[in-house]
Design a protein around this motif. Structure first.
Motif, PDB file in Angstrom:
ATOM      1  N   MET A   1      32.182   2.030 -51.246  1.00 11.99           N
ATOM      2  CA  MET A   1      31.223   2.829 -50.362  1.00 11.99           C
ATOM      3  C   MET A   1      29.939   2.681 -50.454  1.00 11.99           C
ATOM      4  O   MET A   1      29.284   2.758 -49.442  1.00 11.99           O
ATOM      5  CB  MET A   1      32.050   4.455 -50.396  1.00 11.99           C
ATOM      6  CG  MET A   1      33.349   4.308 -49.943  1.00 11.99           C
ATOM      7  SD  MET A   1      33.787   5.992 -50.020  1.00 11.99           S
ATOM      8  CE  MET A   1      34.028   6.399 -51.633  1.00 11.99           C
ATOM      9  N   ILE A   2      29.777   2.648 -51.816  1.00 14.01           N
ATOM     10  CA  ILE A   2      28.132   2.600 -52.074  1.00 14.01           C
ATOM     11  C   ILE A   2      27.695   1.139 -51.419  1.00 14.01           C
ATOM     12  O   ILE A   2      26.423   1.166 -50.915  1.00 14.01           O
ATOM     13  CB  ILE A   2      27.878   2.793 -53.521  1.00 14.01           C
ATOM     14  CG1 ILE A   2      28.213   4.165 -54.265  1.00 14.01           C
ATOM     15  CG2 ILE A   2      26.459   2.440 -53.981  1.00 14.01           C
ATOM     16  CD1 ILE A   2      27.770   4.316 -55.656  1.00 14.01           C
ATOM     17  N   ALA A   3      28.364   0.047 -51.735  1.00 18.62           N
ATOM     18  CA  ALA A   3      28.090  -1.123 -51.204  1.00 18.62           C
ATOM     19  C   ALA A   3      27.635  -1.096 -49.824  1.00 18.62           C
ATOM     20  O   ALA A   3      26.833  -1.844 -49.399  1.00 18.62           O
ATOM     21  CB  ALA A   3      28.837  -2.131 -51.666  1.00 18.62           C
ATOM     22  N   ALA A   4      28.509  -0.439 -49.182  1.00 18.51           N
ATOM     23  CA  ALA A   4      28.525  -0.453 -47.432  1.00 18.51           C
ATOM     24  C   ALA A   4      26.898   0.231 -47.220  1.00 18.51           C
ATOM     25  O   ALA A   4      26.627   0.085 -46.092  1.00 18.51           O
ATOM     26  CB  ALA A   4      29.489   0.544 -47.116  1.00 18.51           C
ATOM     27  N   SER A   5      26.383   1.100 -48.033  1.00 15.26           N
ATOM     28  CA  SER A   5      25.091   1.539 -47.580  1.00 15.26           C
ATOM     29  C   SER A   5      23.747   0.680 -47.907  1.00 15.26           C
ATOM     30  O   SER A   5      22.753   1.176 -48.194  1.00 15.26           O
ATOM     31  CB  SER A   5      24.849   3.051 -48.226  1.00 15.26           C
ATOM     32  OG  SER A   5      24.964   2.943 -49.615  1.00 15.26           O
ATOM     33  N   ILE A   6      24.057  -0.427 -48.653  1.00 11.30           N
ATOM     34  CA  ILE A   6      23.083  -1.300 -48.980  1.00 11.30           C
ATOM     35  C   ILE A   6      21.937  -1.370 -47.898  1.00 11.30           C
ATOM     36  O   ILE A   6      20.822  -1.659 -48.431  1.00 11.30           O
ATOM     37  CB  ILE A   6      23.312  -2.600 -49.566  1.00 11.30           C
ATOM     38  CG1 ILE A   6      24.032  -2.255 -50.916  1.00 11.30           C
ATOM     39  CG2 ILE A   6      22.261  -3.725 -49.753  1.00 11.30           C
ATOM     40  CD1 ILE A   6      24.838  -3.602 -51.538  1.00 11.30           C
ATOM     41  N   PRO A   7      22.125  -1.769 -46.558  1.00 14.46           N
ATOM     42  CA  PRO A   7      21.307  -2.063 -45.754  1.00 14.46           C
ATOM     43  C   PRO A   7      20.256  -0.601 -45.659  1.00 14.46           C
ATOM     44  O   PRO A   7      19.139  -0.831 -45.150  1.00 14.46           O
ATOM     45  CB  PRO A   7      21.907  -2.108 -44.456  1.00 14.46           C
ATOM     46  CG  PRO A   7      23.252  -2.633 -44.913  1.00 14.46           C
ATOM     47  CD  PRO A   7      23.588  -2.228 -46.154  1.00 14.46           C
ATOM     48  N   LEU A   8      20.818   0.548 -45.920  1.00 12.49           N
ATOM     49  CA  LEU A   8      19.846   1.571 -45.698  1.00 12.49           C
ATOM     50  C   LEU A   8      18.916   1.781 -47.222  1.00 12.49           C
ATOM     51  O   LEU A   8      17.827   2.016 -46.910  1.00 12.49           O
ATOM     52  CB  LEU A   8      20.874   2.934 -45.809  1.00 12.49           C
ATOM     53  CG  LEU A   8      21.830   2.918 -44.450  1.00 12.49           C
ATOM     54  CD1 LEU A   8      22.377   4.111 -44.686  1.00 12.49           C
ATOM     55  CD2 LEU A   8      20.839   3.031 -43.216  1.00 12.49           C
TER      56      LEU A   8
END
Length: 568
Positions: free
Chosen positions: A446-453
């Motif tokens: 879940m954290i990896a999914a927010s990398i672009p942000l």
């Protein structure tokens, strides 16, 4: 005679209550109570009884013979019965619950955050204030400094395993002496590694980058970073050894507190130094100075704890488990600045080759990965690679804490004598660790999914952010399984299966860089190679590694079960 009649019910009840906690047959207690308490005319004195077996002490020996009938004699070893009960109780206490694993693993995340957190702060500071070229310089520079430091990992693995295993077999003074020897050895090796990097890093950078068209500023900035970070290698080695000793004593709060303070010091110094115009104080050199000063500050904090006021928190064997005052009365300049003893060197010898081989095998993939990016792709991809690796190393400690947990909780169980109780304890411990590891994998995904942000806080270049976003799907796949991988590897280290780890990482050392270099040759042949292609090879490597380690961990668990069956 009358006193024995009065005490007889008490001993029967005591036998039932105590023996009911183990698998020992109760019939022996009743037979012996009845046979020993029969009234005889010549007995007029009171005997002292063992509260476990209700047998008089003066009649008990190690191999008592109990007569059940005129034709049947059963040998009973009362001392072994008592030892079995004690062992069962110890093993039941050794099995960590999921709550206990979480209580240990969550603060232990900070232990692995030491180096990657500092690198993340450095990457962000340079990317926001110095531009893409200097951020690209961090890619080869961090590769040399951080991966070289991993060759000292045998110190940390050896310290954790020796202290965790010796809590049952050594005195408090012996543990202190072992830790003191570890600190001396780590300081010596850290200084040697730092000197080696200062003398050779400039020559290593050119072939590592492998691109004759790269800007000169990238090479010069990278060298300044490595040279300054080399001065902090003794501190890095002592930090790792201190953390390992704390974990061996199941103290995860002290490392977490020290690393948090170290990160804050690094952040403040980055803000002060990174914008300076002087080439050896600002830019990559500034963040290198900030990291080095923060590392020595952390060493001072650890030593302050070890030499502070002693807090006696003892385990069930009476050994101290608090690190406060651990080296009180032993730490002095004259005592510390001595060569490690022959005994200390001998204790670490079994860990040198397998653990170092493991780390070299691990690092070879990252070195080859960085070489392919810098020699094949442009400065934008190098900057994106540095951001991705910084995020990668900042997040994997969440899974790596499961490895530390397995290394801390498994050795005290594994060293017990083979028995069904030990087999069950190992199985339950591993099951609980893998449950926690699975949950951490979901959190990481879940954290990896927010990398672009998060990339907006690491660079101001839109092209770099777009390149980072292209690798996010692979990051999600990697992070979702990383906890399982770390739990499996930590279990192998807990079993001290060092030969297997050394051999398989030796295989990785040869095969994975070869596969990575195929991307370089493909790019030269005109094929399209991107940063996502490089991380795709890493995903295949991770998949094979997880499968191999899980199979090996299951085989070791089965081997322990068979040992118990043979000794039953």
């Amino acid at each position: 005679h009358s006193n024995e009649r009065i005490m007889r019910p008490f001993f029967i009840v005591s036998s039932v209550l105590l023996l009911a906690q183990s698998d020992t047959c109760l019939s022996f207690s009743f037979v012996n109570v009845n046979s020993r308490c029969q009234p005889t005319p010549k007995q007029s004195y009171v005997r002292l009884y063992d509260t476990v077996t209700a047998i008089p002490f003066d009649d008990m020996d190690d191999n008592e013979i109990t007569r059940v009938s005129n034709d049947e004699v059963i040998p009973v070893s009362y001392n072994s019965m008592a030892n079995d009960i004690e062992t069962d109780l110890e093993l039941s206490e050794e099995v960590p619950s999921i709550r206990k694993i979480l209580a240990f693993a969550l603060p232990a995340i900070g232990v692995y955050l030491c180096s990657p957190l500092l690198s993340m702060i450095d990457t962000s500071s340079v990317g926001l204030f110095c531009g893409t070229l200097q951020q690209a310089a961090l890619n080869p520079a961090v590769t040399i400094s951080d991966y070289s430091a991993r060759t000292m990992s045998f110190l940390y693995t050896g310290t954790t395993n020796m202290i965790a295993s010796s809590k049952k077999s050594k005195s408090e003074n012996e543990i202190k002496d072992a830790f003191m020897g570890s600190l001396r050895l780590s300081a010596l090796l850290g200084a040697s590694l730092g000197l080696f990097l200062i003398l050779t890093s400039q020559r290593m950078l050119v072939p590592l980058v492998g691109n004759s068209n790269i800007e000169a500023e990238v090479l010069h900035s990278a060298y300044r970073y490595v040279a300054i970070r080399s001065l902090g290698m003794p501190a890095a080695a002592m930090i790792g050894t201190s953390q390992s000793a704390c974990l061996g004593l199941e103290d995860n709060k002290t490392p977490f507190r020290v690393i948090l303070i170290m990160a804050l010091i690094n952040l403040v110094l980055d803000m002060v130094l990174v914008g300076r115009s002087c080439t050896w104080l600002g830019g990559t050199a500034g963040v290198a100075w900030a990291t080095t000063i923060a590392q020595y500050s952390a060493v001072a904090l650890f030593f302050r704890t070890f030499m502070g006021k002693s807090k006696r928190i003892s385990n069930r064997n009476g050994l101290k488990t608090s690190t406060n005052g651990l080296l009180t009365g032993r730490m002095s300049k004259r005592n510390f600045f001595k060569l490690p003893s022959k005994k200390t060197i001998e204790e670490f010898k079994p860990y040198v080759v397998p653990v170092t081989t493991t780390q070299i095998g691990r690092c070879s993939i990252y070195v080859a990965q960085g070489h392919v990016v810098s020699s094949t792709l442009n400065a934008c991809a190098m900057a994106a690679q540095q951001i991705i690796t910084s995020i990668f190393y900042a997040l994997i400690p969440i899974g790596d804490s499961c490895s530390l947990t397995a290394q801390s909780f498994l050795p005290p169980i594994v060293v017990q004598e083979p028995s069904e109780k030990r087999t069950n304890a190992v199985r339950k411990t591993m099951k609980n660790i893998f449950r926690v590891a699975s949950g951490m994998g979901l959190v990481l995904a879940m954290i990896a999914a927010s990398i672009p942000l998060a990339s907006v806080f690491l660079t101001t270049d839109p092209a770099v952010r777009a390149t980072v976003s292209s690798v996010v799907p692979i990051m999600i796949a990697l992070f979702s399984t990383h906890g399982i991988f770390c739990a499996a590897e930590g279990s192998l280290l807990g079993f001290k299966d060092l030969k297997f780890l050394g051999r398989i990482y030796g295989l990785f050392f040869a095969v994975i860089p070869f596969l990575m270099l195929q991307l370089k040759y493909a790019a030269r042949a005109g094929q399209s190679v991107t940063l996502r292609s490089v991380w795709g090879v890493f995903l295949g490597y991770q998949t094979f590694r997880i499968s191999a380690f899980l199979i090996r961990a299951y085989m070791l668990q089965r081997r322990h079960a068979k040992e118990a069956e043979i000794n039953a």
